[in-house]
Write an enzyme that holds these catalytic residues in place. Structure first.
Site, PDB file in Angstrom:
ATOM      1  N   LEU A   1     -15.379  10.294  10.727  1.00 24.49           N
ATOM      2  CA  LEU A   1     -15.063  11.636  11.225  1.00 24.49           C
ATOM      3  C   LEU A   1     -16.230  12.159  12.048  1.00 24.49           C
ATOM      4  O   LEU A   1     -17.200  12.693  11.512  1.00 24.49           O
ATOM      5  CB  LEU A   1     -14.750  12.569  10.054  1.00 24.49           C
ATOM      6  CG  LEU A   1     -13.481  12.185   9.269  1.00 24.49           C
ATOM      7  CD1 LEU A   1     -13.365  13.018   8.006  1.00 24.49           C
ATOM      8  CD2 LEU A   1     -12.251  12.360  10.139  1.00 24.49           C
ATOM      9  N   GLU A   2     -16.139  12.002  13.364  1.00 24.60           N
ATOM     10  CA  GLU A   2     -17.253  12.337  14.234  1.00 24.60           C
ATOM     11  C   GLU A   2     -17.373  13.829  14.509  1.00 24.60           C
ATOM     12  O   GLU A   2     -18.320  14.266  15.165  1.00 24.60           O
ATOM     13  CB  GLU A   2     -17.137  11.540  15.540  1.00 24.60           C
ATOM     14  CG  GLU A   2     -17.191  10.050  15.263  1.00 24.60           C
ATOM     15  CD  GLU A   2     -17.203   9.204  16.508  1.00 24.60           C
ATOM     16  OE1 GLU A   2     -17.315   9.771  17.609  1.00 24.60           O
ATOM     17  OE2 GLU A   2     -17.093   7.982  16.380  1.00 24.60           O
TER      18      GLU A   2
END
Length: 568
Positions: free
Chosen positions: A393-394
Protein backbone atom coordinates in the site's frame (compact mmCIF):
# COMPACT_ATOMS: atom_id res chain seq x y z
CA UNK A 1 4.86 -1.44 -6.73
CA UNK A 2 4.53 0.19 -10.14
CA UNK A 3 1.86 -1.15 -12.51
CA UNK A 4 3.53 0.77 -15.36
CA UNK A 5 6.55 3.05 -15.12
CA UNK A 6 6.46 3.34 -11.35
CA UNK A 7 5.91 5.93 -8.70
CA UNK A 8 8.48 8.53 -7.84
CA UNK A 9 8.79 9.91 -4.33
CA UNK A 10 12.08 11.75 -4.16
CA UNK A 11 13.14 13.49 -0.97
CA UNK A 12 14.89 16.83 -1.27
CA UNK A 13 17.63 17.03 1.32
CA UNK A 14 18.42 20.35 2.96
CA UNK A 15 21.77 21.90 2.14
CA UNK A 16 22.35 22.23 5.86
CA UNK A 17 21.93 18.48 6.23
CA UNK A 18 19.07 18.91 8.67
CA UNK A 19 17.43 15.66 7.70
CA UNK A 20 20.70 13.78 7.79
CA UNK A 21 21.57 14.77 11.34
CA UNK A 22 19.69 11.96 13.04
CA UNK A 23 16.83 9.58 12.74
CA UNK A 24 13.53 10.86 14.20
CA UNK A 25 13.25 11.09 17.95
CA UNK A 26 9.81 9.51 17.87
CA UNK A 27 8.31 8.13 21.03
CA UNK A 28 9.47 10.92 23.34
CA UNK A 29 6.88 11.67 25.96
CA UNK A 30 6.39 15.16 27.33
CA UNK A 31 7.60 15.68 30.88
CA UNK A 32 4.61 15.83 33.25
CA UNK A 33 3.78 19.41 34.14
CA UNK A 34 4.15 20.60 37.70
CA UNK A 35 1.17 22.05 39.52
CA UNK A 36 2.21 25.61 38.67
CA UNK A 37 2.91 24.97 35.00
CA UNK A 38 0.59 26.09 32.24
CA UNK A 39 0.39 25.71 28.49
CA UNK A 40 1.50 29.12 27.26
CA UNK A 41 0.34 28.49 23.66
CA UNK A 42 -2.91 30.17 22.65
CA UNK A 43 -5.43 28.31 20.50
CA UNK A 44 -3.20 25.25 20.90
CA UNK A 45 -5.76 22.89 19.36
CA UNK A 46 -6.79 25.20 16.49
CA UNK A 47 -10.36 25.20 17.78
CA UNK A 48 -10.56 28.92 16.86
CA UNK A 49 -9.24 28.48 13.34
CA UNK A 50 -5.84 30.08 12.78
CA UNK A 51 -6.30 32.73 15.46
CA UNK A 52 -2.89 33.52 17.04
CA UNK A 53 -1.12 31.55 14.27
CA UNK A 54 0.55 32.85 11.10
CA UNK A 55 1.24 30.50 8.19
CA UNK A 56 3.59 31.24 5.29
CA UNK A 57 2.25 31.69 1.76
CA UNK A 58 -1.36 31.03 2.87
CA UNK A 59 -0.30 27.41 3.37
CA UNK A 60 -2.39 26.74 6.48
CA UNK A 61 -6.03 26.04 7.13
CA UNK A 62 -8.02 24.17 9.77
CA UNK A 63 -9.87 20.90 9.20
CA UNK A 64 -12.35 18.78 11.11
CA UNK A 65 -10.63 15.52 10.20
CA UNK A 66 -8.19 14.11 11.05
CA UNK A 67 -7.95 15.64 14.52
CA UNK A 68 -5.96 14.52 17.53
CA UNK A 69 -8.12 16.25 20.11
CA UNK A 70 -11.18 18.46 20.07
CA UNK A 71 -12.91 19.22 16.79
CA UNK A 72 -10.17 20.86 14.68
CA UNK A 73 -6.55 20.56 13.60
CA UNK A 74 -4.08 22.44 11.41
CA UNK A 75 -3.51 21.31 7.82
CA UNK A 76 -0.53 22.95 6.12
CA UNK A 77 0.50 22.27 2.51
CA UNK A 78 4.06 22.85 1.21
CA UNK A 79 4.17 24.25 -2.33
CA UNK A 80 7.11 25.18 -4.52
CA UNK A 81 9.82 26.73 -2.37
CA UNK A 82 7.48 27.16 0.62
CA UNK A 83 7.68 24.61 3.45
CA UNK A 84 4.30 25.55 5.00
CA UNK A 85 5.63 27.09 8.20
CA UNK A 86 3.10 28.18 10.84
CA UNK A 87 4.26 30.22 13.84
CA UNK A 88 3.06 31.74 17.10
CA UNK A 89 4.87 34.11 19.47
CA UNK A 90 4.53 32.72 22.99
CA UNK A 91 5.15 34.63 26.23
CA UNK A 92 7.62 32.93 28.58
CA UNK A 93 9.63 33.70 31.72
CA UNK A 94 13.42 34.22 31.66
CA UNK A 95 15.73 31.53 33.05
CA UNK A 96 13.01 28.89 32.89
CA UNK A 97 12.67 25.41 31.43
CA UNK A 98 9.77 24.53 29.13
CA UNK A 99 8.56 21.40 27.37
CA UNK A 100 7.54 21.90 23.75
CA UNK A 101 5.15 19.22 22.51
CA UNK A 102 2.69 18.62 19.70
CA UNK A 103 0.98 15.94 17.64
CA UNK A 104 1.52 15.59 13.87
CA UNK A 105 0.33 13.38 11.03
CA UNK A 106 0.72 13.24 7.25
CA UNK A 107 3.82 14.46 5.41
CA UNK A 108 7.23 15.32 6.87
CA UNK A 109 6.57 17.45 9.95
CA UNK A 110 8.78 19.62 12.15
CA UNK A 111 8.10 21.24 15.53
CA UNK A 112 10.53 23.73 16.99
CA UNK A 113 11.17 26.96 18.82
CA UNK A 114 13.42 29.96 18.11
CA UNK A 115 14.43 33.01 20.11
CA UNK A 116 15.04 31.08 23.33
CA UNK A 117 18.10 33.12 24.24
CA UNK A 118 19.97 29.83 24.71
CA UNK A 119 19.87 26.84 22.35
CA UNK A 120 16.93 26.71 19.93
CA UNK A 121 15.51 23.17 19.61
CA UNK A 122 13.30 21.16 17.29
CA UNK A 123 12.01 17.66 16.62
CA UNK A 124 10.78 16.09 13.37
CA UNK A 125 9.38 12.92 11.85
CA UNK A 126 8.99 11.45 8.35
CA UNK A 127 5.50 11.06 6.93
CA UNK A 128 3.06 9.13 9.11
CA UNK A 129 -0.47 7.82 8.61
CA UNK A 130 -1.30 8.09 12.31
CA UNK A 131 -0.89 10.80 14.94
CA UNK A 132 2.62 10.98 16.38
CA UNK A 133 3.90 13.07 19.26
CA UNK A 134 6.94 15.33 18.84
CA UNK A 135 8.50 16.63 22.05
CA UNK A 136 11.61 18.41 23.27
CA UNK A 137 12.66 20.83 26.03
CA UNK A 138 14.34 24.22 26.08
CA UNK A 139 15.58 26.77 28.59
CA UNK A 140 15.09 30.52 28.20
CA UNK A 141 17.84 33.10 28.55
CA UNK A 142 18.19 35.74 31.25
CA UNK A 143 16.30 38.38 29.23
CA UNK A 144 13.97 36.16 27.17
CA UNK A 145 10.29 37.01 27.56
CA UNK A 146 8.92 35.44 24.38
CA UNK A 147 9.81 32.69 21.92
CA UNK A 148 8.50 31.73 18.49
CA UNK A 149 6.99 28.27 18.18
CA UNK A 150 6.81 26.85 14.66
CA UNK A 151 5.64 23.88 12.67
CA UNK A 152 6.60 23.25 9.07
CA UNK A 153 6.65 20.53 6.44
CA UNK A 154 9.15 19.77 3.69
CA UNK A 155 9.51 20.93 0.11
CA UNK A 156 7.58 18.86 -2.40
CA UNK A 157 6.18 16.55 0.28
CA UNK A 158 2.58 15.87 1.27
CA UNK A 159 0.54 18.18 3.54
CA UNK A 160 1.03 17.71 7.27
CA UNK A 161 -1.47 18.01 10.10
CA UNK A 162 -0.70 19.38 13.57
CA UNK A 163 -2.78 19.56 16.74
CA UNK A 164 -2.54 20.15 20.48
CA UNK A 165 0.66 22.22 20.46
CA UNK A 166 1.95 23.05 23.95
CA UNK A 167 4.71 24.96 25.69
CA UNK A 168 4.40 23.78 29.28
CA UNK A 169 6.25 25.56 32.01
CA UNK A 170 6.02 28.69 34.18
CA UNK A 171 3.26 31.11 33.24
CA UNK A 172 4.76 33.72 30.91
CA UNK A 173 1.87 36.08 31.56
CA UNK A 174 0.54 36.07 28.02
CA UNK A 175 -2.35 33.76 28.66
CA UNK A 176 -2.78 30.38 27.05
CA UNK A 177 -4.83 27.23 27.07
CA UNK A 178 -5.60 25.53 30.39
CA UNK A 179 -3.42 22.64 31.42
CA UNK A 180 -5.00 19.22 30.89
CA UNK A 181 -6.19 17.02 33.72
CA UNK A 182 -5.05 13.47 34.28
CA UNK A 183 -7.21 11.20 32.09
CA UNK A 184 -9.61 8.60 33.39
CA UNK A 185 -8.76 4.91 33.38
CA UNK A 186 -9.64 3.18 30.08
CA UNK A 187 -12.66 0.91 29.98
CA UNK A 188 -13.65 -1.96 27.75
CA UNK A 189 -10.29 -3.74 27.78
CA UNK A 190 -10.60 -7.01 25.87
CA UNK A 191 -8.47 -9.63 24.12
CA UNK A 192 -8.83 -9.40 20.32
CA UNK A 193 -6.45 -12.21 19.36
CA UNK A 194 -3.70 -14.57 20.50
CA UNK A 195 -0.85 -16.58 18.98
CA UNK A 196 1.74 -18.79 20.64
CA UNK A 197 3.87 -15.72 21.35
CA UNK A 198 1.56 -12.69 21.36
CA UNK A 199 -1.68 -11.23 22.70
CA UNK A 200 -3.62 -8.47 20.93
CA UNK A 201 -5.64 -6.08 23.08
CA UNK A 202 -8.18 -3.34 22.45
CA UNK A 203 -10.00 -0.88 24.70
CA UNK A 204 -12.24 2.18 24.65
CA UNK A 205 -10.52 5.48 23.84
CA UNK A 206 -10.29 8.08 26.61
CA UNK A 207 -11.28 11.59 25.49
CA UNK A 208 -8.32 13.64 26.79
CA UNK A 209 -5.64 10.95 26.53
CA UNK A 210 -2.67 11.39 24.23
CA UNK A 211 -1.32 7.86 24.70
CA UNK A 212 -1.70 4.59 26.56
CA UNK A 213 0.53 2.23 28.53
CA UNK A 214 0.04 -1.54 28.60
CA UNK A 215 0.93 -3.56 31.70
CA UNK A 216 1.52 -7.33 31.82
CA UNK A 217 1.27 -8.87 35.27
CA UNK A 218 1.77 -5.37 36.71
CA UNK A 219 4.86 -4.44 34.64
CA UNK A 220 4.73 -1.90 31.81
CA UNK A 221 5.53 -3.69 28.54
CA UNK A 222 4.23 -1.44 25.75
CA UNK A 223 2.97 2.01 24.80
CA UNK A 224 0.39 2.91 22.16
CA UNK A 225 -1.02 6.06 20.60
CA UNK A 226 -4.36 4.41 19.73
CA UNK A 227 -6.80 2.18 21.55
CA UNK A 228 -5.17 -1.16 20.71
CA UNK A 229 -1.82 -2.89 21.04
CA UNK A 230 -0.14 -6.26 20.56
CA UNK A 231 2.21 -7.61 23.22
CA UNK A 232 4.81 -9.94 21.72
CA UNK A 233 7.63 -12.14 23.01
CA UNK A 234 5.35 -14.27 25.19
CA UNK A 235 5.73 -17.94 26.05
CA UNK A 236 3.39 -20.52 24.47
CA UNK A 237 0.56 -22.05 26.50
CA UNK A 238 0.94 -19.42 29.23
CA UNK A 239 -1.66 -17.29 31.01
CA UNK A 240 -1.03 -13.55 31.38
CA UNK A 241 -2.90 -10.67 33.04
CA UNK A 242 -3.10 -7.30 31.27
CA UNK A 243 -4.12 -3.76 32.28
CA UNK A 244 -4.02 -0.43 30.45
CA UNK A 245 -3.59 3.19 31.56
CA UNK A 246 -4.25 6.46 29.71
CA UNK A 247 -1.66 9.26 29.65
CA UNK A 248 -1.25 12.90 28.71
CA UNK A 249 1.14 15.66 29.73
CA UNK A 250 -0.60 15.97 33.09
CA UNK A 251 0.12 12.40 34.09
CA UNK A 252 -1.05 8.79 33.96
CA UNK A 253 -4.46 7.40 34.89
CA UNK A 254 -5.21 4.57 37.24
CA UNK A 255 -4.98 1.09 35.73
CA UNK A 256 -7.98 -0.39 33.96
CA UNK A 257 -9.73 -3.55 35.08
CA UNK A 258 -7.56 -6.57 34.26
CA UNK A 259 -8.16 -9.14 31.54
CA UNK A 260 -6.53 -12.56 31.28
CA UNK A 261 -5.31 -14.18 28.07
CA UNK A 262 -3.66 -17.54 27.41
CA UNK A 263 -1.26 -17.90 24.49
CA UNK A 264 -1.67 -20.73 21.99
CA UNK A 265 0.34 -23.93 22.20
CA UNK A 266 1.90 -23.71 18.74
CA UNK A 267 1.99 -21.49 15.66
CA UNK A 268 3.49 -18.20 14.64
CA UNK A 269 7.27 -18.12 14.52
CA UNK A 270 7.58 -15.85 11.52
CA UNK A 271 4.97 -17.41 9.28
CA UNK A 272 5.33 -18.83 5.82
CA UNK A 273 5.28 -22.56 6.43
CA UNK A 274 7.79 -24.52 4.33
CA UNK A 275 9.67 -21.74 2.53
CA UNK A 276 13.40 -22.25 1.95
CA UNK A 277 15.85 -20.39 4.19
CA UNK A 278 16.74 -18.07 1.32
CA UNK A 279 13.90 -17.16 -1.02
CA UNK A 280 13.22 -15.12 -4.15
CA UNK A 281 9.95 -13.20 -4.54
CA UNK A 282 8.58 -12.06 -7.89
CA UNK A 283 5.48 -10.04 -8.73
CA UNK A 284 3.33 -11.49 -11.50
CA UNK A 285 1.32 -8.94 -13.48
CA UNK A 286 -2.41 -9.51 -13.84
CA UNK A 287 -2.42 -6.98 -16.69
CA UNK A 288 -0.57 -6.21 -19.91
CA UNK A 289 1.59 -3.07 -19.78
CA UNK A 290 4.08 -3.96 -22.48
CA UNK A 291 6.02 -6.57 -20.54
CA UNK A 292 5.85 -10.23 -21.57
CA UNK A 293 2.39 -11.60 -20.84
CA UNK A 294 2.65 -14.76 -18.72
CA UNK A 295 0.56 -17.49 -17.26
CA UNK A 296 1.59 -18.49 -13.75
CA UNK A 297 2.92 -21.70 -15.25
CA UNK A 298 5.43 -19.62 -17.24
CA UNK A 299 7.09 -18.16 -14.12
CA UNK A 300 10.59 -19.68 -13.70
CA UNK A 301 11.30 -22.08 -10.86
CA UNK A 302 13.82 -19.58 -9.42
CA UNK A 303 10.88 -17.77 -7.80
CA UNK A 304 9.87 -19.20 -4.41
CA UNK A 305 7.09 -16.68 -3.71
CA UNK A 306 4.90 -15.39 -6.54
CA UNK A 307 2.88 -12.29 -5.64
CA UNK A 308 -0.14 -11.88 -7.90
CA UNK A 309 -0.54 -8.16 -8.61
CA UNK A 310 -3.04 -6.90 -7.70
CA UNK A 311 -6.20 -7.34 -5.66
CA UNK A 312 -8.82 -4.65 -6.29
CA UNK A 313 -10.53 -2.37 -3.79
CA UNK A 314 -14.30 -2.67 -3.38
CA UNK A 315 -16.95 -0.22 -2.22
CA UNK A 316 -16.79 -1.83 1.23
CA UNK A 317 -14.12 -0.08 3.35
CA UNK A 318 -11.05 -2.29 3.73
CA UNK A 319 -12.41 -5.13 1.60
CA UNK A 320 -10.65 -6.39 -1.54
CA UNK A 321 -11.50 -8.69 -4.42
CA UNK A 322 -9.57 -10.22 -7.32
CA UNK A 323 -10.48 -10.16 -10.99
CA UNK A 324 -8.35 -12.14 -13.42
CA UNK A 325 -7.66 -10.04 -16.54
CA UNK A 326 -8.43 -12.90 -18.90
CA UNK A 327 -8.74 -10.71 -22.01
CA UNK A 328 -5.49 -8.84 -21.28
CA UNK A 329 -3.68 -12.13 -20.65
CA UNK A 330 -4.57 -13.79 -23.94
CA UNK A 331 -7.64 -15.67 -22.78
CA UNK A 332 -6.14 -17.07 -19.55
CA UNK A 333 -9.13 -18.61 -17.75
CA UNK A 334 -9.88 -18.66 -14.05
CA UNK A 335 -9.79 -22.48 -14.08
CA UNK A 336 -6.33 -22.46 -15.69
CA UNK A 337 -5.19 -19.85 -13.16
CA UNK A 338 -6.37 -21.96 -10.21
CA UNK A 339 -4.77 -25.08 -11.67
CA UNK A 340 -1.48 -23.25 -12.16
CA UNK A 341 -1.55 -22.10 -8.52
CA UNK A 342 -1.93 -25.73 -7.41
CA UNK A 343 0.89 -26.82 -9.70
CA UNK A 344 3.23 -24.15 -8.31
CA UNK A 345 2.34 -25.21 -4.76
CA UNK A 346 2.99 -28.85 -5.65
CA UNK A 347 6.46 -27.73 -6.75
CA UNK A 348 7.06 -26.16 -3.34
CA UNK A 349 6.25 -22.57 -4.30
CA UNK A 350 3.98 -20.05 -2.55
CA UNK A 351 1.44 -17.98 -4.47
CA UNK A 352 0.02 -14.94 -2.68
CA UNK A 353 -2.25 -12.05 -3.62
CA UNK A 354 -0.77 -8.54 -3.47
CA UNK A 355 -2.89 -5.69 -2.16
CA UNK A 356 -2.11 -2.17 -3.32
CA UNK A 357 0.42 -1.12 -5.94
CA UNK A 358 1.06 2.40 -7.14
CA UNK A 359 -2.64 3.04 -7.73
CA UNK A 360 -3.98 0.95 -4.83
CA UNK A 361 -6.60 2.72 -2.73
CA UNK A 362 -7.34 0.16 -0.02
CA UNK A 363 -7.77 1.85 3.36
CA UNK A 364 -7.74 -0.07 6.65
CA UNK A 365 -8.30 2.66 9.22
CA UNK A 366 -10.66 1.27 11.86
CA UNK A 367 -11.78 -2.02 13.37
CA UNK A 368 -14.58 -2.49 10.86
CA UNK A 369 -12.35 -2.06 7.81
CA UNK A 370 -9.71 -4.30 9.45
CA UNK A 371 -12.30 -7.06 9.78
CA UNK A 372 -13.44 -6.50 6.19
CA UNK A 373 -9.84 -6.77 4.97
CA UNK A 374 -9.20 -10.02 6.85
CA UNK A 375 -12.48 -11.60 5.79
CA UNK A 376 -12.11 -10.64 2.12
CA UNK A 377 -8.48 -11.80 1.82
CA UNK A 378 -9.34 -15.09 3.50
CA UNK A 379 -12.22 -15.50 1.06
CA UNK A 380 -9.79 -15.02 -1.85
CA UNK A 381 -7.46 -17.60 -0.32
CA UNK A 382 -10.31 -20.09 -0.20
CA UNK A 383 -11.54 -19.26 -3.72
CA UNK A 384 -8.21 -19.30 -5.58
CA UNK A 385 -5.93 -21.23 -3.26
CA UNK A 386 -3.61 -18.32 -2.41
CA UNK A 387 -1.10 -19.00 0.38
CA UNK A 388 -1.28 -15.51 1.84
CA UNK A 389 -1.12 -11.80 1.20
CA UNK A 390 1.38 -9.11 0.23
CA UNK A 391 0.94 -5.58 1.62
CA UNK A 392 2.04 -3.04 -1.00
CA UNK A 393 0.00 0.00 0.00
CA UNK A 394 2.04 2.90 -1.32
CA UNK A 395 -0.45 5.49 -0.03
CA UNK A 396 0.37 4.51 3.54
CA UNK A 397 -0.85 2.15 6.24
CA UNK A 398 -2.42 2.57 9.65
CA UNK A 399 -0.17 0.49 11.90
CA UNK A 400 -2.82 -0.16 14.52
CA UNK A 401 -5.55 -1.42 12.23
CA UNK A 402 -3.43 -3.13 9.56
CA UNK A 403 -1.79 -5.10 12.38
CA UNK A 404 -5.26 -5.92 13.66
CA UNK A 405 -6.34 -7.05 10.19
CA UNK A 406 -3.31 -9.29 9.65
CA UNK A 407 -3.73 -10.92 13.05
CA UNK A 408 -7.38 -11.59 12.30
CA UNK A 409 -6.35 -13.15 8.97
CA UNK A 410 -3.71 -15.25 10.75
CA UNK A 411 -6.37 -16.47 13.15
CA UNK A 412 -8.39 -17.74 10.20
CA UNK A 413 -5.56 -19.11 8.02
CA UNK A 414 -3.21 -20.57 10.64
CA UNK A 415 0.58 -20.67 10.94
CA UNK A 416 1.18 -21.54 7.28
CA UNK A 417 -0.04 -18.08 6.23
CA UNK A 418 2.49 -16.14 4.14
CA UNK A 419 2.60 -12.39 4.88
CA UNK A 420 4.96 -10.21 2.84
CA UNK A 421 5.32 -6.45 2.56
CA UNK A 422 6.82 -4.17 -0.10
CA UNK A 423 7.23 -0.72 1.48
CA UNK A 424 8.96 2.17 -0.24
CA UNK A 425 12.37 3.21 1.08
CA UNK A 426 10.89 6.27 2.79
CA UNK A 427 8.48 4.01 4.72
CA UNK A 428 11.34 2.13 6.44
CA UNK A 429 13.63 5.01 7.40
CA UNK A 430 12.69 4.73 11.07
CA UNK A 431 10.96 2.31 13.42
CA UNK A 432 8.52 5.14 14.13
CA UNK A 433 7.15 4.97 10.57
CA UNK A 434 3.76 3.30 10.31
CA UNK A 435 4.93 0.63 7.84
CA UNK A 436 7.87 -0.29 10.07
CA UNK A 437 5.60 -0.31 13.11
CA UNK A 438 3.21 -2.66 11.31
CA UNK A 439 6.04 -5.05 10.46
CA UNK A 440 7.25 -5.09 14.07
CA UNK A 441 3.70 -5.45 15.40
CA UNK A 442 3.22 -8.69 13.43
CA UNK A 443 6.82 -9.89 13.56
CA UNK A 444 5.81 -13.29 14.93
CA UNK A 445 3.61 -14.02 11.87
CA UNK A 446 5.52 -11.98 9.25
CA UNK A 447 7.33 -13.83 6.46
CA UNK A 448 9.43 -11.14 4.75
CA UNK A 449 9.66 -7.40 4.05
CA UNK A 450 10.95 -6.77 0.52
CA UNK A 451 11.57 -3.02 0.56
CA UNK A 452 11.54 -1.29 -2.85
CA UNK A 453 15.02 0.11 -3.47
CA UNK A 454 13.83 2.13 -6.46
CA UNK A 455 11.92 5.27 -7.47
CA UNK A 456 13.22 6.88 -4.29
CA UNK A 457 16.21 9.16 -4.85
CA UNK A 458 18.66 9.52 -1.96
CA UNK A 459 17.96 8.18 1.53
CA UNK A 460 19.56 7.83 4.95
CA UNK A 461 21.48 4.68 5.82
CA UNK A 462 21.71 3.22 9.30
CA UNK A 463 24.96 5.15 9.83
CA UNK A 464 23.18 8.49 9.37
CA UNK A 465 24.81 9.15 5.98
CA UNK A 466 22.87 9.84 2.80
CA UNK A 467 23.22 7.28 -0.01
CA UNK A 468 22.04 7.51 -3.62
CA UNK A 469 20.03 4.70 -5.17
CA UNK A 470 21.71 2.48 -7.73
CA UNK A 471 24.69 1.41 -5.61
CA UNK A 472 25.69 -1.46 -3.35
CA UNK A 473 25.88 1.03 -0.46
CA UNK A 474 22.29 2.13 -1.02
CA UNK A 475 21.09 -1.46 -0.69
CA UNK A 476 23.23 -2.45 2.28
CA UNK A 477 23.04 0.74 4.37
CA UNK A 478 19.25 0.92 4.06
CA UNK A 479 18.77 -2.80 4.71
CA UNK A 480 20.82 -2.28 7.86
CA UNK A 481 18.06 -0.03 9.27
CA UNK A 482 15.61 -2.93 9.11
CA UNK A 483 18.11 -5.51 10.34
CA UNK A 484 19.10 -3.38 13.34
CA UNK A 485 15.59 -1.99 13.88
CA UNK A 486 14.01 -5.22 15.09
CA UNK A 487 13.28 -7.42 12.07
CA UNK A 488 14.84 -10.86 11.90
CA UNK A 489 17.34 -11.30 9.03
CA UNK A 490 14.97 -13.96 7.68
CA UNK A 491 12.36 -11.19 7.34
CA UNK A 492 14.49 -8.88 5.18
CA UNK A 493 14.72 -9.04 1.39
CA UNK A 494 16.08 -6.63 -1.24
CA UNK A 495 13.50 -5.44 -3.79
CA UNK A 496 14.83 -4.36 -7.20
CA UNK A 497 13.47 -3.81 -10.72
CA UNK A 498 14.04 -6.69 -13.15
CA UNK A 499 15.01 -4.30 -15.95
CA UNK A 500 15.45 -0.60 -16.73
CA UNK A 501 11.88 -0.56 -18.08
CA UNK A 502 10.38 -2.01 -14.92
CA UNK A 503 10.66 1.16 -12.82
CA UNK A 504 11.26 4.86 -13.23
CA UNK A 505 14.67 4.68 -11.56
CA UNK A 506 16.81 2.47 -9.35
CA UNK A 507 17.65 -0.44 -11.65
CA UNK A 508 20.99 -2.07 -10.87
CA UNK A 509 22.58 -5.02 -12.59
CA UNK A 510 22.00 -8.45 -11.04
CA UNK A 511 25.69 -8.47 -10.10
CA UNK A 512 25.16 -5.45 -7.83
CA UNK A 513 22.25 -7.25 -6.15
CA UNK A 514 24.47 -10.29 -5.61
CA UNK A 515 27.24 -8.11 -4.13
CA UNK A 516 24.79 -6.50 -1.71
CA UNK A 517 23.49 -9.92 -0.64
CA UNK A 518 27.05 -11.11 -0.05
CA UNK A 519 27.93 -7.95 1.89
CA UNK A 520 25.00 -8.43 4.26
CA UNK A 521 25.19 -12.22 4.58
CA UNK A 522 28.95 -12.79 4.43
CA UNK A 523 30.71 -9.42 4.75
CA UNK A 524 32.18 -9.59 1.23
CA UNK A 525 31.42 -7.52 -1.86
CA UNK A 526 30.68 -4.37 0.15
CA UNK A 527 31.15 -0.82 -1.07
CA UNK A 528 32.18 2.03 1.25
CA UNK A 529 29.53 1.01 3.81
CA UNK A 530 30.37 -2.13 5.77
CA UNK A 531 27.81 -3.47 8.28
CA UNK A 532 29.06 -3.93 11.82
CA UNK A 533 28.11 -7.61 11.60
CA UNK A 534 26.87 -10.14 9.06
CA UNK A 535 23.38 -11.53 8.66
CA UNK A 536 23.70 -15.06 7.22
CA UNK A 537 19.98 -15.65 7.74
CA UNK A 538 19.04 -12.87 5.26
CA UNK A 539 15.92 -14.03 3.41
CA UNK A 540 16.85 -12.99 -0.14
CA UNK A 541 15.57 -10.73 -2.89
CA UNK A 542 12.45 -9.59 -4.74
CA UNK A 543 11.82 -8.16 -8.18
CA UNK A 544 9.20 -6.22 -10.07
CA UNK A 545 8.30 -8.20 -12.06
CA UNK A 546 8.43 -11.76 -13.39
CA UNK A 547 6.99 -10.31 -16.61
CA UNK A 548 9.72 -7.68 -17.02
CA UNK A 549 12.25 -10.37 -16.13
CA UNK A 550 10.86 -12.52 -18.96
CA UNK A 551 11.05 -9.54 -21.33
CA UNK A 552 14.80 -9.51 -20.62
CA UNK A 553 15.20 -13.25 -21.10
CA UNK A 554 14.92 -13.96 -17.35
CA UNK A 555 18.34 -12.34 -16.89
CA UNK A 556 17.47 -11.18 -13.37
CA UNK A 557 16.11 -14.42 -11.91
CA UNK A 558 18.72 -16.64 -13.52
CA UNK A 559 21.54 -14.66 -11.86
CA UNK A 560 20.01 -13.43 -8.60
CA UNK A 561 17.91 -16.57 -8.09
CA UNK A 562 20.90 -18.88 -8.22
CA UNK A 563 22.88 -16.55 -5.94
CA UNK A 564 20.12 -16.31 -3.33
CA UNK A 565 19.73 -20.08 -3.20
CA UNK A 566 23.49 -20.42 -2.80
CA UNK A 567 23.75 -18.15 0.25
CA UNK A 568 25.03 -19.78 3.46
Amino acid sequence: MPPHTGHSRRVRWAASGALALALPLAGLTATPASAADVNNVKNAGFESGLTNWTCSASSGTTVGSPVHGGSAALKATPAGQDNAQCTQTVAVKPNSTYTLSGWVQGGYAYLGVTGTGTTDVSDWTPDSTSWKQLSTTFTTGASTTSVTVYTHGWYGQAPYYADDISVYGPDGGGGGDPAPTVPAAPGGLSVSGTTSSSVSLSWSAVSNATGYNVYRNGTKVASASGASATVTGLAASTSYSFQVTATNSAGESAKSAAVTATTAATGGGGGGGSLPKHAVTGYWQNFNNGATVQKLADVPSAYDIIAVAFADATSTPGAVTFNLDSSGLGGYTVDQFKADIKAKQAAGKKVIVSVGGQNGTVSVSDSASAANFANSVYSLMQTYGFDGVDIDLENGVNATYMSQALRALSGKAGSSLVITMAPQTIDMQSTSNAYFQTALNVKDILTVVNMQYYNSGSMLGCDGKVYSQGSVDFLTALACIQLEGGLSPSQVGLGLPASTRAAGSGYVSPTVVDNALDCLAKGTGCGSFKPSRTYPGLRGAMTWSTNWDATSGNAWSSVVGAHVHGLP
